[in-house]
Design a protein around this motif. Structure first.
Motif, PDB file in Angstrom:
ATOM      1  N   ALA A 154      -3.872  13.450  41.377  1.00 30.47           N
ATOM      2  CA  ALA A 154      -4.560  14.387  40.417  1.00 30.47           C
ATOM      3  C   ALA A 154      -5.399  13.413  39.193  1.00 30.47           C
ATOM      4  O   ALA A 154      -5.800  14.089  38.308  1.00 30.47           O
ATOM      5  N   GLU A 155      -5.313  12.002  39.252  1.00 32.82           N
ATOM      6  CA  GLU A 155      -5.733  11.381  38.281  1.00 32.82           C
ATOM      7  C   GLU A 155      -5.323  11.824  36.870  1.00 32.82           C
ATOM      8  O   GLU A 155      -4.060  11.987  36.725  1.00 32.82           O
ATOM      9  N   ASP A 156      -6.282  11.974  35.970  1.00 41.29           N
ATOM     10  CA  ASP A 156      -6.006  12.803  34.633  1.00 41.29           C
ATOM     11  C   ASP A 156      -6.081  13.824  34.337  1.00 41.29           C
ATOM     12  O   ASP A 156      -6.168  14.628  33.339  1.00 41.29           O
ATOM     13  N   GLY A 157      -6.453  14.672  35.571  1.00 40.48           N
ATOM     14  CA  GLY A 157      -6.558  16.308  35.652  1.00 40.48           C
ATOM     15  C   GLY A 157      -5.344  16.834  34.760  1.00 40.48           C
ATOM     16  O   GLY A 157      -4.316  16.565  34.936  1.00 40.48           O
ATOM     17  N   ARG A 158      -5.818  17.852  33.805  1.00 35.38           N
ATOM     18  CA  ARG A 158      -4.544  18.845  33.192  1.00 35.38           C
ATOM     19  C   ARG A 158      -4.374  19.845  34.141  1.00 35.38           C
ATOM     20  O   ARG A 158      -5.294  20.633  34.759  1.00 35.38           O
ATOM     21  N   VAL A 159      -3.297  20.379  34.198  1.00 32.43           N
ATOM     22  CA  VAL A 159      -2.823  21.792  34.735  1.00 32.43           C
ATOM     23  C   VAL A 159      -2.090  22.514  34.280  1.00 32.43           C
ATOM     24  O   VAL A 159      -1.158  22.270  33.619  1.00 32.43           O
ATOM     25  N   GLY A 160      -2.606  23.946  34.316  1.00 31.18           N
ATOM     26  CA  GLY A 160      -1.307  24.930  33.434  1.00 31.18           C
ATOM     27  C   GLY A 160      -0.360  25.485  34.457  1.00 31.18           C
ATOM     28  O   GLY A 160      -0.301  26.549  34.633  1.00 31.18           O
ATOM     29  N   MET A 161       0.347  24.579  34.753  1.00 30.55           N
ATOM     30  CA  MET A 161       1.493  24.892  35.590  1.00 30.55           C
ATOM     31  C   MET A 161       2.398  25.897  35.228  1.00 30.55           C
ATOM     32  O   MET A 161       2.773  26.221  33.995  1.00 30.55           O
ATOM     33  N   ILE A 162       2.825  26.800  36.350  1.00 38.33           N
ATOM     34  CA  ILE A 162       3.598  27.832  36.027  1.00 38.33           C
ATOM     35  C   ILE A 162       5.177  27.845  36.680  1.00 38.33           C
ATOM     36  O   ILE A 162       5.085  27.404  37.914  1.00 38.33           O
ATOM     37  N   ASP A 163       5.889  28.271  36.165  1.00 35.63           N
ATOM     38  CA  ASP A 163       7.457  28.243  36.856  1.00 35.63           C
ATOM     39  C   ASP A 163       7.267  29.326  38.048  1.00 35.63           C
ATOM     40  O   ASP A 163       6.953  30.474  37.668  1.00 35.63           O
ATOM     41  N   ALA A 164       7.705  29.016  39.376  1.00 36.34           N
ATOM     42  CA  ALA A 164       7.784  30.121  40.403  1.00 36.34           C
ATOM     43  C   ALA A 164       8.658  31.187  39.826  1.00 36.34           C
ATOM     44  O   ALA A 164       8.275  32.299  40.376  1.00 36.34           O
ATOM     45  N   ARG A 165       9.727  31.025  39.131  1.00 41.22           N
ATOM     46  CA  ARG A 165      10.489  31.984  38.858  1.00 41.22           C
ATOM     47  C   ARG A 165       9.944  33.147  37.883  1.00 41.22           C
ATOM     48  O   ARG A 165      10.066  34.223  37.803  1.00 41.22           O
ATOM     49  N   ASP A 166       8.936  32.366  37.169  1.00 42.20           N
ATOM     50  CA  ASP A 166       7.967  33.436  36.217  1.00 42.20           C
ATOM     51  C   ASP A 166       6.946  34.309  36.917  1.00 42.20           C
ATOM     52  O   ASP A 166       7.024  35.525  36.546  1.00 42.20           O
ATOM     53  N   VAL A 167       6.620  33.808  38.071  1.00 39.45           N
ATOM     54  CA  VAL A 167       5.658  34.464  38.933  1.00 39.45           C
ATOM     55  C   VAL A 167       6.693  35.398  39.511  1.00 39.45           C
ATOM     56  O   VAL A 167       5.674  36.581  39.751  1.00 39.45           O
ATOM     57  N   ALA A 168       7.710  35.414  39.985  1.00 39.52           N
ATOM     58  CA  ALA A 168       8.353  36.408  40.751  1.00 39.52           C
ATOM     59  C   ALA A 168       8.950  37.454  39.647  1.00 39.52           C
ATOM     60  O   ALA A 168       8.808  38.750  40.165  1.00 39.52           O
ATOM     61  N   ALA A 169       9.104  37.136  38.443  1.00 33.54           N
ATOM     62  CA  ALA A 169       9.302  38.114  37.429  1.00 33.54           C
ATOM     63  C   ALA A 169       8.172  39.074  37.269  1.00 33.54           C
ATOM     64  O   ALA A 169       8.226  40.200  37.255  1.00 33.54           O
ATOM     65  N   ILE A 170       6.763  38.171  37.066  1.00 33.28           N
ATOM     66  CA  ILE A 170       5.771  39.184  36.916  1.00 33.28           C
ATOM     67  C   ILE A 170       5.611  40.147  38.226  1.00 33.28           C
ATOM     68  O   ILE A 170       5.159  41.463  38.057  1.00 33.28           O
ATOM     69  N   ALA A 171       5.898  39.518  39.349  1.00 34.92           N
ATOM     70  CA  ALA A 171       5.814  40.538  40.744  1.00 34.92           C
ATOM     71  C   ALA A 171       6.623  41.592  40.466  1.00 34.92           C
ATOM     72  O   ALA A 171       6.282  42.560  40.863  1.00 34.92           O
ATOM     73  N   ALA A 172       7.924  41.326  40.151  1.00 29.74           N
ATOM     74  CA  ALA A 172       8.916  42.326  40.164  1.00 29.74           C
ATOM     75  C   ALA A 172       8.492  43.330  39.186  1.00 29.74           C
ATOM     76  O   ALA A 172       8.735  44.778  39.268  1.00 29.74           O
ATOM     77  N   GLU A 173       8.066  43.130  38.056  1.00 25.92           N
ATOM     78  CA  GLU A 173       7.801  43.844  36.964  1.00 25.92           C
ATOM     79  C   GLU A 173       6.660  44.826  37.411  1.00 25.92           C
ATOM     80  O   GLU A 173       6.479  46.189  37.115  1.00 25.92           O
ATOM     81  N   ILE A 174       5.681  44.095  38.186  1.00 26.49           N
ATOM     82  CA  ILE A 174       4.366  45.296  38.144  1.00 26.49           C
ATOM     83  C   ILE A 174       4.767  45.999  39.646  1.00 26.49           C
ATOM     84  O   ILE A 174       4.405  47.256  39.780  1.00 26.49           O
ATOM     85  N   ALA A 175       5.498  45.476  40.465  1.00 26.65           N
ATOM     86  CA  ALA A 175       5.982  46.237  41.671  1.00 26.65           C
ATOM     87  C   ALA A 175       6.944  47.486  41.110  1.00 26.65           C
ATOM     88  O   ALA A 175       6.724  48.593  41.773  1.00 26.65           O
ATOM     89  N   THR A 176       7.669  47.610  40.073  1.00 23.28           N
ATOM     90  CA  THR A 176       8.258  48.670  39.739  1.00 23.28           C
ATOM     91  C   THR A 176       7.636  49.770  38.594  1.00 23.28           C
ATOM     92  O   THR A 176       7.989  50.812  38.644  1.00 23.28           O
ATOM     93  N   ALA A 177       6.673  49.229  38.147  1.00 26.39           N
ATOM     94  CA  ALA A 177       5.670  49.958  37.252  1.00 26.39           C
ATOM     95  C   ALA A 177       4.365  49.687  37.504  1.00 26.39           C
ATOM     96  O   ALA A 177       3.390  48.998  36.483  1.00 26.39           O
ATOM     97  N   PRO A 178       3.717  50.147  38.698  1.00 24.12           N
ATOM     98  CA  PRO A 178       2.452  49.345  38.989  1.00 24.12           C
ATOM     99  C   PRO A 178       1.230  50.192  38.430  1.00 24.12           C
ATOM    100  O   PRO A 178       0.039  49.720  38.632  1.00 24.12           O
ATOM    101  N   THR A 179       1.529  51.326  37.892  1.00 27.99           N
ATOM    102  CA  THR A 179       0.188  52.066  37.501  1.00 27.99           C
ATOM    103  C   THR A 179      -1.010  51.554  36.767  1.00 27.99           C
ATOM    104  O   THR A 179      -1.924  51.432  36.790  1.00 27.99           O
ATOM    105  N   ASP A 180      -0.249  50.831  35.573  1.00 31.80           N
ATOM    106  CA  ASP A 180      -1.179  50.121  34.507  1.00 31.80           C
ATOM    107  C   ASP A 180      -1.809  48.840  35.272  1.00 31.80           C
ATOM    108  O   ASP A 180      -2.833  48.218  34.652  1.00 31.80           O
TER     109      ASP A 180
END
Length: 280
Positions: A154-180
Motif C-alpha cells: 500500500a506504500e503511503d496510500g491512505r484508506v478510509g477503513m471501516i469495521d465490518a461490524r459497522d457494515v453489518a449494522a448498516i445492512a441490518a438497519e436498511i433491511a428492516t426499514a428499506p423504504t427511504d
C-alpha cells in the motif's frame, strides 16, 4: 423474514443484530454445525449452497428482504437475485465495494456484473459500496505477533477503513426499514483515513510495543499471500487492490455510516483494542 446469504464476518454479525432486535432472520450456510452461535442467538439457520439453486429457492420462501453478501461470483449471486424475483422478495441490500466493468481486479468486475443484474431485476435494492475492512489486518496478525512488523503493497496510500461490524449494522438497519433507501448507493467508511504507517503507529500504542510497517511491491505481496495459502486468483486480486491503495484509490471519507446509524463508526484504535489478543 430477512434472508442473509452467507455467515461470514458481515453476514453473521447482521444476523446477530437482527435476531437481537427480534426481527425474524434466516441464514443460509453450508454446514449447520458451524453456525450454532447464530442459532443460539435466535437466527433460523438453514443448510444450502449458492451453487445449488433449489436450496436457495427453499431458503427464499416467505422472505421479505435479502442481505446479499458473499464472494463476488456473478453466477451465484445473480442466481440469488433471480430466486428473489421469483419469490417476490421485497428488497435486496447488496454488500459490495468499489466496482467497475473495466477494473484490473476480477472481484470488482464481478461486483459490477452483479450490481447491473440487481438493478435490471426490478427488485427494490440498496448498494453498500464499502471501503476496506479493518478486519483485513487480522490476516496480518500472525506476522505482527511473531515479528512485531508487517508488510503490504500500500506504500503511503491512505484508506478510509471501516469495521465490518459497522457494515453489518448498516445492512441490518436498511433491511428492516428499506423504504427511504430504495435505489440508493452508499459508500460507507470509517471516521478517519490512515496509511499503513499510521496503522503501525496505532498498533504500537495499543499493544505497547514497537510495530513496524515495511512497504513491498505488488508482486511481492501476491507471492506472500500465496505462501500463506491463498489461491493465486484471490492473492492476485488482493495484491492489486493494495497497489491501488498506494495510488489513493481508497483515500476518501463519507458520512453515510453516521447518517444511517445515528452514531459514529468505530475507529481503528477501537478495533485494535478489541482484537488486541490476536496481535499478542
Amino acid at each position: 423474514m430477512i434472508l442473509i446469504t452467507t455467515a461470514g464476518k458481515v453476514g453473521s454479525e447482521a444476523a446477530r443484530i437482527l435476531a437481537e432486535r427480534g426481527v425474524p432472520v434466516r441464514v443460509l450456510v453450508r454446514d449447520r454445525q458451524r453456525a450454532n452461535a447464530l442459532a443460539l442467538a435466535g437466527a433460523e439457520v438453514v443448510e444450502g449452497d449458492l451453487t445449488a439453486p433449489e436450496t436457495v429457492d427453499a431458503a427464499m420462501h416467505g422472505v421479505s428482504g435479502v442481505v446479499l453478501v458473499s464472494p463476488a461470483i456473478p453466477a451465484q449471486e445473480i442466481a440469488v437475485i433471480d430466486s428473489a424475483v421469483r419469490a417476490g422478495a421485497g428488497h435486496v441490500v447488496k454488500v459490495t465495494s468499489d466496482s467497475s466493468a473495466t477494473s484490473p481486479i476480477a472481484r470488482r468486475r464481478g461486483q459490477a456484473e452483479i450490481e447491473d443484474a440487481l438493478i435490471a431485476s426490478g427488485l427494490s435494492y440498496t448498494l453498500l459500496k464499502n471501503n476496506a475492512y479493518m478486519q483485513n489486518f487480522l490476516m496480518l496478525a500472525p506476522a505482527i505477533a511473531a515479528t512485531d512488523s508487517f508488510t503490504a503493497a500500500a506504500e503511503d496510500g491512505r484508506v478510509g477503513m471501516i469495521d465490518a461490524r459497522d457494515v453489518a449494522a448498516i445492512a441490518a438497519e436498511i433491511a428492516t426499514a428499506p423504504t427511504d433507501h430504495a435505489k440508493k448507493t452508499y459508500w460507507p467508511t470509517g471516521p478517519e483515513t490512515l496509511s499503513y504507517a499510521d496503522a503501525a503507529t496505532v498498533l504500537s500504542k495499543v499493544l505497547d510495543r514497537q510495530i513496524t510497517y515495511r512497504p513491498i511491491s505488488v508482486e511481492q505481496q501476491r507471492q506472500a499471500m500465496i505462501d500463506l495459502g491463498l489461491p493465486a486468483p484471490i492473492a492476485d486480486d488482493n495484491a492489486k487492490a493494495l497497489g491501488l491503495f498506494a495510488e489513493g484509490d481508497a483515500d476518501y471519507l463519507t458520512d453515510d455510516l453516521p447518517t444511517i446509524l445515528g452514531r459514529p463508526g468505530r475507529t481503528f484504535q477501537q478495533f485494535v483494542t478489541e482484537f488486541a489478543t490476536a496481535f499478542a
